[in-house]
Design an enzyme around this catalytic site. Structure first.
Site, mmCIF file in Angstrom:
data_model
loop_
_atom_site.group_PDB
_atom_site.id
_atom_site.type_symbol
_atom_site.label_atom_id
_atom_site.label_comp_id
_atom_site.label_asym_id
_atom_site.label_seq_id
_atom_site.Cartn_x
_atom_site.Cartn_y
_atom_site.Cartn_z
ATOM 1 N N GLU A 1 0.938 -1.241 -0.032
ATOM 2 C CA GLU A 1 -0.082 -0.052 0.139
ATOM 3 C C GLU A 1 0.862 1.417 -0.098
ATOM 4 O O GLU A 1 0.933 1.945 -0.920
ATOM 5 C CB GLU A 1 -0.992 0.145 1.251
ATOM 6 C CG GLU A 1 -1.643 1.282 1.573
ATOM 7 C CD GLU A 1 -2.279 1.195 2.822
ATOM 8 O OE1 GLU A 1 -3.359 1.221 3.183
ATOM 9 O OE2 GLU A 1 -1.541 1.298 4.019
ATOM 10 N N ASP B 1 -9.685 1.814 6.281
ATOM 11 C CA ASP B 1 -9.969 1.698 4.708
ATOM 12 C C ASP B 1 -10.931 2.401 3.920
ATOM 13 O O ASP B 1 -10.745 3.157 2.852
ATOM 14 C CB ASP B 1 -10.213 0.166 4.376
ATOM 15 C CG ASP B 1 -9.007 -0.715 4.366
ATOM 16 O OD1 ASP B 1 -8.090 -0.099 4.828
ATOM 17 O OD2 ASP B 1 -9.054 -1.874 3.525
#
Length: 615
Positions: free
Chosen positions: A287, A483
């Site tokens: 990420e 998220d």
């Protein structure tokens, strides 16, 4: 042909085969001498329209065609009422979008004129100039809706300054002061008496001289076309009055905070590699590494990009085995893998940032960026039909997986959905799958419609491909948590680049900002159930377990202002501008996630998060 150029005329008869009787002129010769008024007549929903050509974009050449449209009406005996060409054309214009008032319905006989914004690039459109007191321009059929607008915005330019008045259906609604200056600027003023429904607006000069107007709009005035089409990006900070010097300095400050400052998460290794670390979890994640590569290519920092990619290539990417081409999603800072499995959002950003690197720097400087992107995509597609590992895009649903594994491929993560990225792949991956990627973009937008709560605008962290909740037993999944913050920013990106889902995305932005605003602009929390109710259990961040007004959600809630029509979006942007990246009251400081989302938001709102076209 009547005199020097064409007219449009017609005849009538009782049979398609005639005989016909000449009845007259539909449209006179163009006063500009335009020759190409070739036309067609269409009936739609009970109204007839006349389409015809004009040379609006090329007045120096009478045979270069652009299209106009006007309404066509009939007398009681069936003959056609002569059409007077208009710049306004047909249809109703949304008051909360840019109103190109130079495409006027009517104009004063003296003191008002229209010319190109840029004579060297006529496709930038036109501007209206008001040169004398009481000169005016009128634009009909503007839809103000049922909710009162609060402010008016205008893009203007005037050497000496002035004052203009805006009237809607003969009611004064706003007075706007135009500053003196040499450059175009966006000015705004309060609406004193807001109209509702459809009205005709008139702008007139009350003081000053030579005021130029590019467009006018009400409330936030989001853009109506994406950068794939326009190659332009909105600088929201500039619209709010921050100077470009201030914006550049702020962006540099936020960039340095992530890469070089006291809050840095970027660490160089030797003379050729670097990693970005999630410090609170003591690891390196695909990420963060792929985010860092995207940021580096956006800032034209090839040095940072190449260092990060070499670390990824050496320690994270599988060169063989069932995960070949994929990346271990978590590693220790020495490169030791904490997990062998991939997380699909990393691959998504890797591919897009590598394509952008290829477009910006070419493939001849030691790294063949395009080949690396193609390798990830090709290796993924070779996993079709496998069991333990799958393509990171679910082939049946054409939606990104949570992870491309037997378990993770059963569902998705709303925050992984960036439809515009697939449009980048369709244009420049050159992998023979352009149609598939364009379909993925469409499916992703359709999926987001199903994943967003219809009242709050919130979404879960994970859900099924049909947008329904997983109804999982774990703390992560069905609620809006860490998220989920990214969805706001991702929809802002899709709007800015593609603008292919404009109405729904505007509705979404207004909806989620309304929810957060209702919780308190400086008080909304970072975790909710999707219906807006408080969560029963708080998800821990690092060693800290507390609801807070996190900088990460402050950042993405500001970024989504790019799609919003409600003027309150400016308050979210102001909050981000003034926010500091410092420890919360309980001592928690997220240098990694908060820092990266903050930087992305500043890139979005300054117009610095861009599609990188081939150089």
């Amino acid at each position: 042909m009547k005199d020097k150029t064409e007219t449009l005329a017609y005849a009538m008869g009782n049979s398609p085969s005639g005989p016909f009787e000449f009845k007259g002129i539909i449209m006179d010769e163009s006063p500009t001498g335009c020759w190409t008024n070739h036309h067609s007549i269409v009936e739609y929903n009970g109204q007839w329209y006349l389409f015809y050509h004009h040379n609006d974009f090329s007045p120096e050449a009478d045979k270069r065609r652009s299209v106009r449209i006007d309404s066509l009406t009939f007398n009681s005996d069936g003959t056609i009422v002569k059409v007077k060409p208009t710049l306004r054309g047909v249809g109703i214009t949304d008051a909360r979008m840019k109103i190109q008032i130079d495409r006027y319905s009517a104009i004063s006989k003296k003191g008002a004129s229209v010319s190109f914004v840029n004579d060297e690039n006529k496709f930038e459109g036109w501007k209206c100039r008001l040169e004398k007191i009481k000169s005016w321009v009128q634009y009909n059929r503007v839809d103000f809706g049922s909710q009162p607008v609060q402010e008016v915005k205008m893009r203007v330019n005037s050497d000496k300054g002035g004052v203009v008045k805006i009237v809607a259906d003969d009611e004064d609604i706003a007075t706007v002061k135009i500053p003196a200056g040499k450059d175009w600027c966006v000015v705004k003023a309060c609406v004193e008496k807001a109209p509702v429904g459809v009205s005709d607006i008139r702008v007139s000069l009350q003081k000053g001289a030579s005021v130029e107007i590019d467009w006018i709009g009400f409330d936030a005035v989001p853009w109506s076309a994406g950068a794939f089409e326009t190659h332009k990006y909105r600088n929201f900070f500039a619209e709010m009055g921050y100077s470009q010097v201030e914006i550049d300095a702020k962006l540099e400050e936020v960039f340095n905070d992530v890469f070089y400052g006291a809050n840095k998460v970027y660490f160089e290794v030797g003379d050729s590699m670097a990693y970005i670390s999630d410090l609170k979890n003591h690891d390196v994640r695909t990420e963060g590494m792929s985010y860092g590569m995207m940021i580096a290519v956006q800032f034209d920092r090839k040095d940072i990009f190449d260092r990060l990619w070499r670390w990824c290539k050496k320690y994270m990417q599988h060169q063989k085995g069932m995960f070949e081409g994929y990346f271990a999603w978590s590693c220790q800072t020495d490169g030791t893998r904490n997990s062998e499995g991939p997380a699909s959002d990393g691959e998504l950003y890797y591919v897009t940032s590598l394509i952008f690197a290829s477009n910006r720097w070419g493939n001849e400087s030691g790294i063949n960026y395009l080949a690396e992107a193609q390798n990830i995509l090709d290796c993924s597609m070779k996993k079709v039909g496998k069991d333990a590992v799958t393509p990171f895009i679910n082939i049946e649903h054409q939606l990104i997986t949570f992870t491309p594994t037997r378990f993770g491929a059963k569902f998705t993560d709303p925050s992984y959905h960036l439809p515009a990225f697939y449009e980048v792949w369709a244009r420049w991956a050159y992998d023979g799958r352009s149609r598939f990627w364009r379909e993925c973009a469409e499916r992703s937008r359709e999926y987001l419609h199903k994943s967003i709560h219809p009242v709050t605008g919130l979404n879960p962290d994970y859900n099924n491909y049909d947008g329904s909740l997983l109804h999982s037993d774990g703390i992560i999944g069905d609620a809006f948590r860490f998220d989920s913050w990214r969805v706001l920013m991702n929809i802002a990106l899709d709007y800015s680049w593609a603008c292919a889902d404009r109405e729904w995305q505007q509705e979404y932005g207004n909806k989620i900002q309304n929810f957060l605003y209702g919780q308190g602009l400086y008080d909304f929390k970072d975790q909710y159930n999707v219906d807006g109710s408080p969560v029963k259990e708080v998800l821990q961040a690092g060693e800290y377990k507390q609801l807070r007004h996190s900088l990460g959600i402050v950042a993405t809630a500001a970024a989504v202002s790019l799609v919003c029509t409600d003027v309150k979006c400016e308050e979210f942007v102001k909050q981000l501008w003034e926010a500091k990246h410092e420890p919360y009251e309980d001592g928690y400081l997220d240098k990694y996630y908060d820092g990266l989302l903050r930087l992305f938001a500043f890139m979005h709102l300054s117009g610095r998060y861009q599609i990188i076209f081939p150089q």
